[in-house]
Scaffold this motif. Structure first.
Motif, PDB file in Angstrom:
ATOM      1  N   ARG A 297       6.773   5.324  -2.751  1.00 22.62           N
ATOM      2  CA  ARG A 297       7.533   6.445  -2.185  1.00 22.62           C
ATOM      3  C   ARG A 297       7.478   7.658  -3.125  1.00 22.62           C
ATOM      4  N   SER A 298       7.602   7.412  -4.427  1.00 21.11           N
ATOM      5  CA  SER A 298       7.625   8.550  -5.362  1.00 21.11           C
ATOM      6  C   SER A 298       6.268   9.258  -5.376  1.00 21.11           C
ATOM      7  N   ILE A 299       5.200   8.501  -5.221  1.00 19.94           N
ATOM      8  CA  ILE A 299       3.866   9.126  -5.170  1.00 19.94           C
ATOM      9  C   ILE A 299       3.717   9.943  -3.886  1.00 19.94           C
TER      10      ILE A 299
ATOM     11  N   ASN B 112       0.398   1.536   3.532  1.00 23.81           N
ATOM     12  CA  ASN B 112       0.967   1.128   2.253  1.00 23.81           C
ATOM     13  C   ASN B 112       0.709  -0.366   2.050  1.00 23.81           C
ATOM     14  N   LEU B 113       0.015  -0.689   0.967  1.00 25.39           N
ATOM     15  CA  LEU B 113      -0.333  -2.082   0.683  1.00 25.39           C
ATOM     16  C   LEU B 113       0.398  -2.587  -0.560  1.00 25.39           C
ATOM     17  N   SER B 114       1.488  -1.901  -0.922  1.00 23.94           N
ATOM     18  CA  SER B 114       2.260  -2.308  -2.099  1.00 23.94           C
ATOM     19  C   SER B 114       3.208  -3.442  -1.713  1.00 23.94           C
TER      20      SER B 114
ATOM     21  N   THR C 216      -4.798 -12.031  -0.948  1.00 22.01           N
ATOM     22  CA  THR C 216      -5.880 -12.520  -1.788  1.00 22.01           C
ATOM     23  C   THR C 216      -5.827 -11.812  -3.127  1.00 22.01           C
ATOM     24  N   ILE C 217      -6.577 -12.323  -4.088  1.00 26.41           N
ATOM     25  CA  ILE C 217      -6.654 -11.641  -5.378  1.00 26.41           C
ATOM     26  C   ILE C 217      -7.722 -10.553  -5.306  1.00 26.41           C
ATOM     27  N   ALA C 218      -7.636  -9.615  -6.233  1.00 25.45           N
ATOM     28  CA  ALA C 218      -8.511  -8.436  -6.182  1.00 25.45           C
ATOM     29  C   ALA C 218     -10.015  -8.771  -6.050  1.00 25.45           C
TER      30      ALA C 218
ATOM     31  N   ASN D 143      -1.486   1.809  -3.004  1.00 28.67           N
ATOM     32  CA  ASN D 143      -1.372   0.457  -3.552  1.00 28.67           C
ATOM     33  C   ASN D 143      -0.920   0.540  -5.003  1.00 28.67           C
ATOM     34  N   VAL D 144       0.389   0.399  -5.190  1.00 30.97           N
ATOM     35  CA  VAL D 144       0.955   0.435  -6.540  1.00 30.97           C
ATOM     36  C   VAL D 144       1.985  -0.691  -6.683  1.00 30.97           C
ATOM     37  N   LYS D 145       2.612  -0.752  -7.830  1.00 26.60           N
ATOM     38  CA  LYS D 145       3.592  -1.816  -8.083  1.00 26.60           C
ATOM     39  C   LYS D 145       4.912  -1.487  -7.401  1.00 26.60           C
ATOM     40  N   GLY D 146       5.081  -1.899  -6.169  1.00 30.58           N
ATOM     41  CA  GLY D 146       6.364  -1.778  -5.481  1.00 30.58           C
ATOM     42  C   GLY D 146       6.495  -0.540  -4.614  1.00 30.58           C
ATOM     43  N   ASN D 147       7.415  -0.644  -3.658  1.00 26.70           N
ATOM     44  CA  ASN D 147       7.582   0.423  -2.664  1.00 26.70           C
ATOM     45  C   ASN D 147       8.267   1.678  -3.217  1.00 26.70           C
TER      46      ASN D 147
ATOM     47  N   GLU E  62      -5.609  -2.968 -10.683  1.00 27.18           N
ATOM     48  CA  GLU E  62      -6.606  -3.996 -10.362  1.00 27.18           C
ATOM     49  C   GLU E  62      -6.914  -4.020  -8.859  1.00 27.18           C
ATOM     50  N   MET E  63      -5.840  -4.015  -8.049  1.00 31.14           N
ATOM     51  CA  MET E  63      -6.037  -4.112  -6.601  1.00 31.14           C
ATOM     52  C   MET E  63      -6.527  -2.797  -6.006  1.00 31.14           C
ATOM     53  N   GLY E  64      -5.922  -1.663  -6.406  1.00 28.53           N
ATOM     54  CA  GLY E  64      -6.337  -0.366  -5.862  1.00 28.53           C
ATOM     55  C   GLY E  64      -7.810  -0.088  -6.139  1.00 28.53           C
ATOM     56  N   SER E  65      -8.272  -0.459  -7.330  1.00 31.44           N
ATOM     57  CA  SER E  65      -9.686  -0.251  -7.668  1.00 31.44           C
ATOM     58  C   SER E  65     -10.584  -1.122  -6.781  1.00 31.44           C
TER      59      SER E  65
ATOM     60  N   TRP F 193      -7.074   8.553  -6.760  1.00 30.62           N
ATOM     61  CA  TRP F 193      -6.143   9.140  -7.733  1.00 30.62           C
ATOM     62  C   TRP F 193      -5.306   8.028  -8.324  1.00 30.62           C
ATOM     63  N   ASN F 194      -4.983   8.193  -9.609  1.00 29.48           N
ATOM     64  CA  ASN F 194      -4.078   7.261 -10.288  1.00 29.48           C
ATOM     65  C   ASN F 194      -3.182   8.045 -11.232  1.00 29.48           C
ATOM     66  N   ARG F 195      -1.919   7.562 -11.361  1.00 25.27           N
ATOM     67  CA  ARG F 195      -0.956   8.265 -12.224  1.00 25.27           C
ATOM     68  C   ARG F 195      -1.517   8.454 -13.635  1.00 25.27           C
TER      69      ARG F 195
HETATM   70  N1  LIG Z   1      -4.025  -7.801  -8.365  1.00 25.62           N
HETATM   71  C1  LIG Z   1      -4.043  -8.624  -7.327  1.00 25.62           C
HETATM   72  O1  LIG Z   1      -4.873  -9.548  -7.276  1.00 25.62           O
HETATM   73  C2  LIG Z   1      -3.067  -8.424  -6.176  1.00 25.62           C
HETATM   74  C3  LIG Z   1      -3.085  -9.349  -5.117  1.00 25.62           C
HETATM   75  C4  LIG Z   1      -2.262  -9.145  -4.011  1.00 25.62           C
HETATM   76  C5  LIG Z   1      -1.385  -8.074  -3.999  1.00 25.62           C
HETATM   77  N2  LIG Z   1      -1.357  -7.211  -5.071  1.00 25.62           N
HETATM   78  C6  LIG Z   1      -0.399  -6.099  -5.014  1.00 25.62           C
HETATM   79  O2  LIG Z   1      -1.038  -4.859  -5.180  1.00 25.62           O
HETATM   80  C7  LIG Z   1      -0.152  -3.956  -5.836  1.00 25.62           C
HETATM   81  C8  LIG Z   1      -0.834  -3.395  -7.076  1.00 25.62           C
HETATM   82  O3  LIG Z   1      -1.093  -4.496  -7.953  1.00 25.62           O
HETATM   83  P1  LIG Z   1      -2.176  -4.435  -9.117  1.00 25.62           P
HETATM   84  O4  LIG Z   1      -2.537  -5.846  -9.408  1.00 25.62           O
HETATM   85  O5  LIG Z   1      -3.254  -3.465  -8.815  1.00 25.62           O
HETATM   86  O6  LIG Z   1      -1.275  -3.924 -10.327  1.00 25.62           O
HETATM   87  P2  LIG Z   1      -1.742  -3.248 -11.675  1.00 25.62           P
HETATM   88  O7  LIG Z   1      -3.155  -3.570 -12.015  1.00 25.62           O
HETATM   89  O8  LIG Z   1      -0.684  -3.589 -12.672  1.00 25.62           O
HETATM   90  O9  LIG Z   1      -1.656  -1.707 -11.341  1.00 25.62           O
HETATM   91  C9  LIG Z   1      -0.413  -1.128 -10.996  1.00 25.62           C
HETATM   92  C10 LIG Z   1      -0.671   0.185 -10.335  1.00 25.62           C
HETATM   93  O10 LIG Z   1       0.589   0.740  -9.935  1.00 25.62           O
HETATM   94  C11 LIG Z   1       0.724   2.031 -10.520  1.00 25.62           C
HETATM   95  N3  LIG Z   1       2.130   2.317 -10.735  1.00 25.62           N
HETATM   96  C12 LIG Z   1       3.090   1.463 -11.141  1.00 25.62           C
HETATM   97  N4  LIG Z   1       4.275   2.106 -11.196  1.00 25.62           N
HETATM   98  C13 LIG Z   1       4.047   3.357 -10.800  1.00 25.62           C
HETATM   99  C14 LIG Z   1       4.875   4.509 -10.638  1.00 25.62           C
HETATM  100  N5  LIG Z   1       6.189   4.458 -10.861  1.00 25.62           N
HETATM  101  N6  LIG Z   1       4.301   5.656 -10.205  1.00 25.62           N
HETATM  102  C15 LIG Z   1       2.975   5.720  -9.955  1.00 25.62           C
HETATM  103  N7  LIG Z   1       2.133   4.677 -10.087  1.00 25.62           N
HETATM  104  C16 LIG Z   1       2.675   3.509 -10.513  1.00 25.62           C
HETATM  105  C17 LIG Z   1      -0.067   1.939 -11.801  1.00 25.62           C
HETATM  106  O11 LIG Z   1      -0.359   3.222 -12.282  1.00 25.62           O
HETATM  107  P3  LIG Z   1      -0.671   3.454 -13.852  1.00 25.62           P
HETATM  108  O12 LIG Z   1      -2.092   3.058 -14.061  1.00 25.62           O
HETATM  109  O13 LIG Z   1      -0.411   4.886 -14.054  1.00 25.62           O
HETATM  110  O14 LIG Z   1       0.308   2.571 -14.616  1.00 25.62           O
HETATM  111  C18 LIG Z   1      -1.302   1.206 -11.271  1.00 25.62           C
HETATM  112  O15 LIG Z   1      -2.133   2.048 -10.535  1.00 25.62           O
HETATM  113  C19 LIG Z   1       1.131  -4.728  -6.163  1.00 25.62           C
HETATM  114  O16 LIG Z   1       2.075  -4.521  -5.157  1.00 25.62           O
HETATM  115  C20 LIG Z   1       0.623  -6.151  -6.155  1.00 25.62           C
HETATM  116  O17 LIG Z   1       1.651  -7.085  -5.928  1.00 25.62           O
HETATM  117  C21 LIG Z   1      -2.173  -7.355  -6.141  1.00 25.62           C
END
Ligand SMILES: NC(=O)c1ccc[n+]([C@@H]2O[C@H](COP(=O)([O-])OP(=O)(O)OC[C@H]3O[C@@H](n4cnc5c(N)ncnc54)[C@H](OP(=O)(O)O)[C@@H]3O)[C@@H](O)[C@H]2O)c1
Length: 289
Positions: free
Chosen positions: A73-75, A89-91, A119-121, A65-69, A12-15, A31-33
């Motif tokens: 790191r693995s990416i 890095n914005l994770s 903020t939210i996405a 920008n992914v779920k956790g550091n 959601e956030m990376g997009s 790129w996305n996994r």
């Molecule tokens: N959404 C928000 O409004 C918001 C707001 C502030 C901060 N954030 C932060 O932004 C970050 C991303 O959040 P999100 O909302 O975009 O989450 P999300 O929609 O659930 O997407 C998670 C992303 O992380 C990737 N990912 C997770 N584990 C992975 C791994 N082991 N290896 C490679 N890729 C992996 C997922 O890839 P796949 O598609 O392959 O699963 C996907 O691209 C988080 O740290 C979150 O706390 C988000």
């Protein structure tokens, strides 16, 4: 002049980040996994990469920008050479994780900036959206034009890559404490059939005043001086205890107000009843020792 920026992670956030970069006129590779998440961005003009390595190969600026550091790191570990690049890095994660990852990235010849998006996405790109950054200042300055596309209220906090995460924690802690207090109050009001919005309207000046109270509390904490001429802790205690009793009488959960009452009671018992509410910071500090 447009930069070439790569976004790794298209949840959601990376997009939203990639969209903001594209709309800001930046050449954006994505790129996305899990495949498929890049399609909508490619339709908007992004370049879709088949692997993290391919995505990083041509980029000056690599945004993760992914779920956790650990996932970040693995990416990056699978992305081949990082030499000469700037990694932003914005994770989400802890400040210690951010510092560890920064050191790891620097050992691979890249410069590192950590960002925390507050903020939210859907609000990415808004002029009022807050983002904290910390790490390599020259790298931040070099790419500030692109990074400011994330949110207009961006602040660079200094060379500690953990600072942005810490500020993010501070904001979230403040937010949750406030929201829990408000939602407990909402439960109290609705137990009487009162519309919560009626309370918000009637109390609006007090609610705004609460925000205005924070700078003076911050000053007291920074100086470590808690003496106040009025509004001392001891005056909070009867009201805090009333809130517990009122909650109990109404069958409302008492855990949250009881915690507040106990914090205040303990400080008064310890002889700090004439101090400002800010004295409670010492109680939280002691909890860490
Ligand atoms: N959404 C928000 O409004 C918001 C707001 C502030 C901060 N954030 C932060 O932004 C970050 C991303 O959040 P999100 O909302 O975009 O989450 P999300 O929609 O659930 O997407 C998670 C992303 O992380 C990737 N990912 C997770 N584990 C992975 C791994 N082991 N290896 C490679 N890729 C992996 C997922 O890839 P796949 O598609 O392959 O699963 C996907 O691209 C988080 O740290 C979150 O706390 C988000």
């Amino acid at each position: 002049m447009t930069m070439s920026v790569t976004v790794l992670g298209l949840g959601e956030m990376g997009s939203a980040l990639a969209t903001a970069f594209l709309e800001g006129g930046q050449r954006t590779t994505v790129w996305n996994r899990t495949p498929g998440k890049a399609d909508a961005l490619v339709a908007k003009g992004a370049v879709g990469a088949a692997s993290a390595e391919e995505a990083v190969a041509g980029a000056e600026l690599v945004v993760v920008n992914v779920k956790g550091n650990e996932a970040a790191r693995s990416i990056l570990a699978a992305a081949g050479s990082l030499s000469g690049r700037v990694v932003v890095n914005l994770s989400d994660g802890t400040s210690g994780e951010a510092r560890d990852l920064a050191a790891w990235v620097v050992r691979r010849g890249a410069r590192y900036v950590h960002g925390q998006i507050m903020t939210i996405a859907p609000a990415v790109g808004h002029p009022d959206s807050v983002v904290f950054f910390g790490g390599d200042e020259a790298a931040f300055e070099q790419h500030a034009e692109v990074l400011l596309l994330i949110g207009g209220r961006a602040t660079f906090l200094g060379d500690d890559p953990g600072a942005a995460a810490l500020f993010g924690m501070a904001m979230n802690g403040t937010m949750w404490g406030t929201l829990n207090g408000f939602l407990h109050a909402a439960a109290l009001l609705s137990s009487q059939g009162v519309e919560v919005k009626r309370f918000v309207e009637a109390a609006s000046a007090s609610l705004t005043g609460l925000l205005g109270y924070l700078p003076s509390l911050a000053e007291e904490v920074d100086r470590g001086e808690y003496a106040v001429p009025f509004g001392a802790l001891k005056h909070h205690l009867p009201a805090a205890e009333d809130l517990v009793r009122e909650s109990r009488e109404r069958g409302i959960d008492v855990e949250f107000p009881a915690c507040t009452a106990e914090l205040v009671r303990a400080a008064v018992r310890a002889g700090h009843g004439d101090d400002s509410y800010s004295r409670l910071v010492e109680r939280f500090r002691a909890g860490a020792s």
